[in-house]
Design a protein around this motif. Structure first.
Motif, mmCIF file in Angstrom:
data_model
loop_
_atom_site.group_PDB
_atom_site.id
_atom_site.type_symbol
_atom_site.label_atom_id
_atom_site.label_comp_id
_atom_site.label_asym_id
_atom_site.label_seq_id
_atom_site.Cartn_x
_atom_site.Cartn_y
_atom_site.Cartn_z
ATOM 1 N N TYR A 79 1.855 11.948 -7.620
ATOM 2 C CA TYR A 79 2.517 12.814 -6.631
ATOM 3 C C TYR A 79 2.953 14.162 -7.217
ATOM 4 N N GLN A 80 3.614 14.108 -8.396
ATOM 5 C CA GLN A 80 4.082 15.390 -8.959
ATOM 6 C C GLN A 80 2.952 16.064 -9.746
ATOM 7 N N GLY A 131 0.229 -0.717 1.295
ATOM 8 C CA GLY A 131 0.575 -2.139 1.442
ATOM 9 C C GLY A 131 1.306 -2.721 0.243
ATOM 10 N N LYS A 132 1.978 -1.859 -0.538
ATOM 11 C CA LYS A 132 2.682 -2.349 -1.738
ATOM 12 C C LYS A 132 3.763 -3.352 -1.363
ATOM 13 N N SER A 133 4.619 -2.976 -0.419
ATOM 14 C CA SER A 133 5.718 -3.885 -0.032
ATOM 15 C C SER A 133 5.153 -5.181 0.540
ATOM 16 N N THR A 134 4.097 -5.047 1.327
ATOM 17 C CA THR A 134 3.472 -6.228 1.937
ATOM 18 C C THR A 134 2.929 -7.170 0.859
ATOM 19 N N ARG A 154 6.394 2.759 11.077
ATOM 20 C CA ARG A 154 7.760 2.379 10.718
ATOM 21 C C ARG A 154 8.795 3.355 11.238
ATOM 22 N N ARG A 160 14.329 7.009 -13.582
ATOM 23 C CA ARG A 160 13.512 6.072 -14.392
ATOM 24 C C ARG A 160 14.199 5.734 -15.712
ATOM 25 N N GLU A 206 6.896 12.060 2.695
ATOM 26 C CA GLU A 206 5.912 11.651 3.714
ATOM 27 C C GLU A 206 5.569 12.781 4.681
ATOM 28 N N ARG A 227 6.119 0.758 -7.629
ATOM 29 C CA ARG A 227 5.966 2.102 -8.191
ATOM 30 C C ARG A 227 6.651 2.245 -9.554
ATOM 31 N N ARG A 248 -0.669 3.715 9.121
ATOM 32 C CA ARG A 248 0.128 2.493 8.962
ATOM 33 C C ARG A 248 1.605 2.838 8.752
ATOM 34 N N SER A 260 4.422 9.310 -10.593
ATOM 35 C CA SER A 260 4.739 10.690 -11.001
ATOM 36 C C SER A 260 3.464 11.457 -11.342
ATOM 37 N N ARG A 272 17.376 8.257 -5.263
ATOM 38 C CA ARG A 272 16.335 8.030 -4.257
ATOM 39 C C ARG A 272 16.744 8.649 -2.918
ATOM 40 N N ALA A 304 -8.759 -3.719 3.504
ATOM 41 C CA ALA A 304 -8.990 -5.050 4.079
ATOM 42 C C ALA A 304 -7.681 -5.621 4.631
ATOM 43 N N GLU A 326 1.159 6.155 0.539
ATOM 44 C CA GLU A 326 1.885 5.592 1.677
ATOM 45 C C GLU A 326 1.020 4.650 2.483
ATOM 46 N N GLY A 327 1.633 3.525 2.862
ATOM 47 C CA GLY A 327 0.941 2.609 3.752
ATOM 48 C C GLY A 327 -0.172 1.811 3.084
HETATM 49 N N1 Z5A Z 1 7.459 8.973 -5.585
HETATM 50 C C1 Z5A Z 1 7.060 10.102 -6.285
HETATM 51 O O1 Z5A Z 1 6.723 11.118 -5.680
HETATM 52 N N2 Z5A Z 1 7.072 10.078 -7.638
HETATM 53 C C2 Z5A Z 1 7.464 8.987 -8.368
HETATM 54 O O2 Z5A Z 1 7.465 9.018 -9.600
HETATM 55 C C3 Z5A Z 1 7.859 7.825 -7.608
HETATM 56 C C4 Z5A Z 1 7.841 7.866 -6.242
HETATM 57 C C5 Z5A Z 1 8.297 6.603 -8.358
HETATM 58 C C6 Z5A Z 1 8.963 6.580 -1.966
HETATM 59 O O3 Z5A Z 1 8.122 5.537 -2.345
HETATM 60 C C7 Z5A Z 1 8.349 7.909 -2.268
HETATM 61 O O4 Z5A Z 1 8.583 8.282 -3.621
HETATM 62 C C8 Z5A Z 1 6.865 7.940 -2.102
HETATM 63 C C9 Z5A Z 1 6.303 8.402 -3.436
HETATM 64 C C10 Z5A Z 1 7.477 9.009 -4.117
HETATM 65 N N3 Z5A Z 1 6.585 8.962 -1.188
HETATM 66 N N4 Z5A Z 1 6.083 9.140 -0.234
HETATM 67 N N5 Z5A Z 1 5.706 9.557 0.708
HETATM 68 P P1 Z5A Z 1 8.113 4.150 -1.578
HETATM 69 O O5 Z5A Z 1 7.170 3.296 -2.331
HETATM 70 O O6 Z5A Z 1 9.448 3.652 -1.370
HETATM 71 O O7 Z5A Z 1 7.611 4.556 -0.136
HETATM 72 P P2 Z5A Z 1 6.221 4.515 0.455
HETATM 73 O O8 Z5A Z 1 5.082 4.752 -0.451
HETATM 74 O O9 Z5A Z 1 6.388 5.467 1.555
HETATM 75 O O10 Z5A Z 1 6.062 3.018 0.849
HETATM 76 P P3 Z5A Z 1 5.393 2.498 2.118
HETATM 77 O O11 Z5A Z 1 4.958 3.520 3.079
HETATM 78 O O12 Z5A Z 1 6.336 1.462 2.597
HETATM 79 O O13 Z5A Z 1 4.063 1.931 1.653
HETATM 80 P P4 Z5A Z 1 3.671 0.490 1.248
HETATM 81 O O14 Z5A Z 1 4.818 -0.280 0.677
HETATM 82 O O15 Z5A Z 1 2.493 0.681 0.413
HETATM 83 O O16 Z5A Z 1 3.225 -0.180 2.642
HETATM 84 P P5 Z5A Z 1 3.834 -1.441 3.427
HETATM 85 O O17 Z5A Z 1 5.280 -1.157 3.811
HETATM 86 O O18 Z5A Z 1 3.504 -2.695 2.760
HETATM 87 O O19 Z5A Z 1 2.933 -1.329 4.733
HETATM 88 C C11 Z5A Z 1 3.062 -0.259 5.644
HETATM 89 C C12 Z5A Z 1 2.618 -0.750 7.037
HETATM 90 O O20 Z5A Z 1 1.250 -1.148 6.988
HETATM 91 C C13 Z5A Z 1 3.388 -1.971 7.541
HETATM 92 O O21 Z5A Z 1 3.530 -1.870 8.911
HETATM 93 C C14 Z5A Z 1 2.466 -3.142 7.182
HETATM 94 O O22 Z5A Z 1 2.638 -4.235 8.044
HETATM 95 C C15 Z5A Z 1 1.097 -2.515 7.354
HETATM 96 N N6 Z5A Z 1 0.103 -3.096 6.429
HETATM 97 C C16 Z5A Z 1 0.275 -3.409 5.122
HETATM 98 N N7 Z5A Z 1 -0.860 -3.923 4.597
HETATM 99 C C17 Z5A Z 1 -1.784 -3.899 5.596
HETATM 100 C C18 Z5A Z 1 -3.161 -4.287 5.660
HETATM 101 N N8 Z5A Z 1 -3.796 -4.782 4.594
HETATM 102 N N9 Z5A Z 1 -3.790 -4.107 6.829
HETATM 103 C C19 Z5A Z 1 -3.157 -3.591 7.903
HETATM 104 N N10 Z5A Z 1 -1.851 -3.231 7.918
HETATM 105 C C20 Z5A Z 1 -1.168 -3.382 6.774
#
Ligand code: Z5A
Length: 211
Positions: free
Chosen positions: A104-105, A15-18, A149, A74, A156, A96, A145, A101, A50, A188, A12-13
């Protein structure tokens, strides 16, 4: 010509989506058509699954069911989206895939690698990502991070040691196969992380410039 299959992974956090947007721009800039998608999800059925998997109000779910639902989503995702896009010559970039899997699992829930690997072999056949981009971050920073949200989903809400185990499982996989995994320090700033990804792609001959 069949396309390539790239995945973005990390806790989590990380930065995948970013990073998705910059990655798409890089691959398109190298002249490839891109199909983006995500897991769990990516199809009508997968998005419904999901919703179930992440619902914080759901009654307790045992780890085996969580794993099987991930692979159910999947299987549909591969048949409906990933294989047709690759066959049509597009590059598929998934937020992802199966490494999650294992992390996490297999790691977080403690189910171990063998059961995940058995489902991987059954559901995917020979399909594996050509490159896994692993955004590596410590769970404290990642969760800090992610909580910005707002409401946290079912997974989470796990404790910090769950995410630590997931991170370690991800890292073990990346360290065992450095050609197929691009391990990126994701602490970074976003531009620096994007640059590290571009360099890793170019070094593997997947895109053009090393700049
Ligand atoms: N899951 C599982 O258990 N088994 C599986 O087989 C699969 C999934 C496929 C949903 O995934 C959940 O499913 C996840 C694993 C599980 N569980 N949890 N917990 P997801 O990918 O949809 O959800 P997520 O991992 O919670 O995504 P996320 O939190 O959105 O993380 P992210 O995409 O990596 O982060 P982001 O949205 O790009 O960034 C988060 C915040 O940080 C945002 O405010 C950004 O502006 C900030 N950010 C991003 N990059 C930076 C940097 N470099 N510096 C500072 N701030 C930053």
């Amino acid at each position: 010509m069949r396309g390539r299959f790239l995945t973005l992974e990390g806790i989590e956090g990380a930065g995948k989506s970013t990073q998705m947007e910059a990655l798409v721009a890089e691959v398109e800039g190298a002249g490839h058509r891109v199909r983006t998608t995500r897991e769990p999800g990516g199809t009508g059925l997968g998005e419904r699954l999901r919703g179930l998997l992440l619902d914080p109000d759901l009654p307790p779910m045992i780890p085996e069911v969580e794993l099987l639902l991930m692979f159910a989503a999947r299987a549909q995702h591969i048949a409906e989206v990933i294989e047709p896009a690759l066959d049509a010559g597009a590059w598929v970039i998934s937020d992802r895939f199966t490494d999650a899997s294992f992390a996490y699992q297999g790691g977080g829930r403690g189910l171990g690698d063998a059961r995940v690997a058995a489902l991987e072999a059954w559901v995917q056949g020979e399909l594996r990502p050509d490159l896994v981009i692993l955004l590596d971050i410590d769970p404290e920073t990642g969760l800090q991070r992610a909580v910005q949200r707002g409401r946290r989903d079912r997974i989470e809400r796990e404790a910090m040691d769950f995410f630590q185990r997931a991170r370690e499982a991800y890292r073990r996989r990346a360290e065992a196969d450095p050609e197929r995994y691009l391990l990126v320090d994701a602490t970074a700033d976003p531009d620096t992380v994007a640059q590290r990804i571009r360099t890793g792609l170019a070094q593997r001959g997947l895109t053009g410039a090393m700049s």
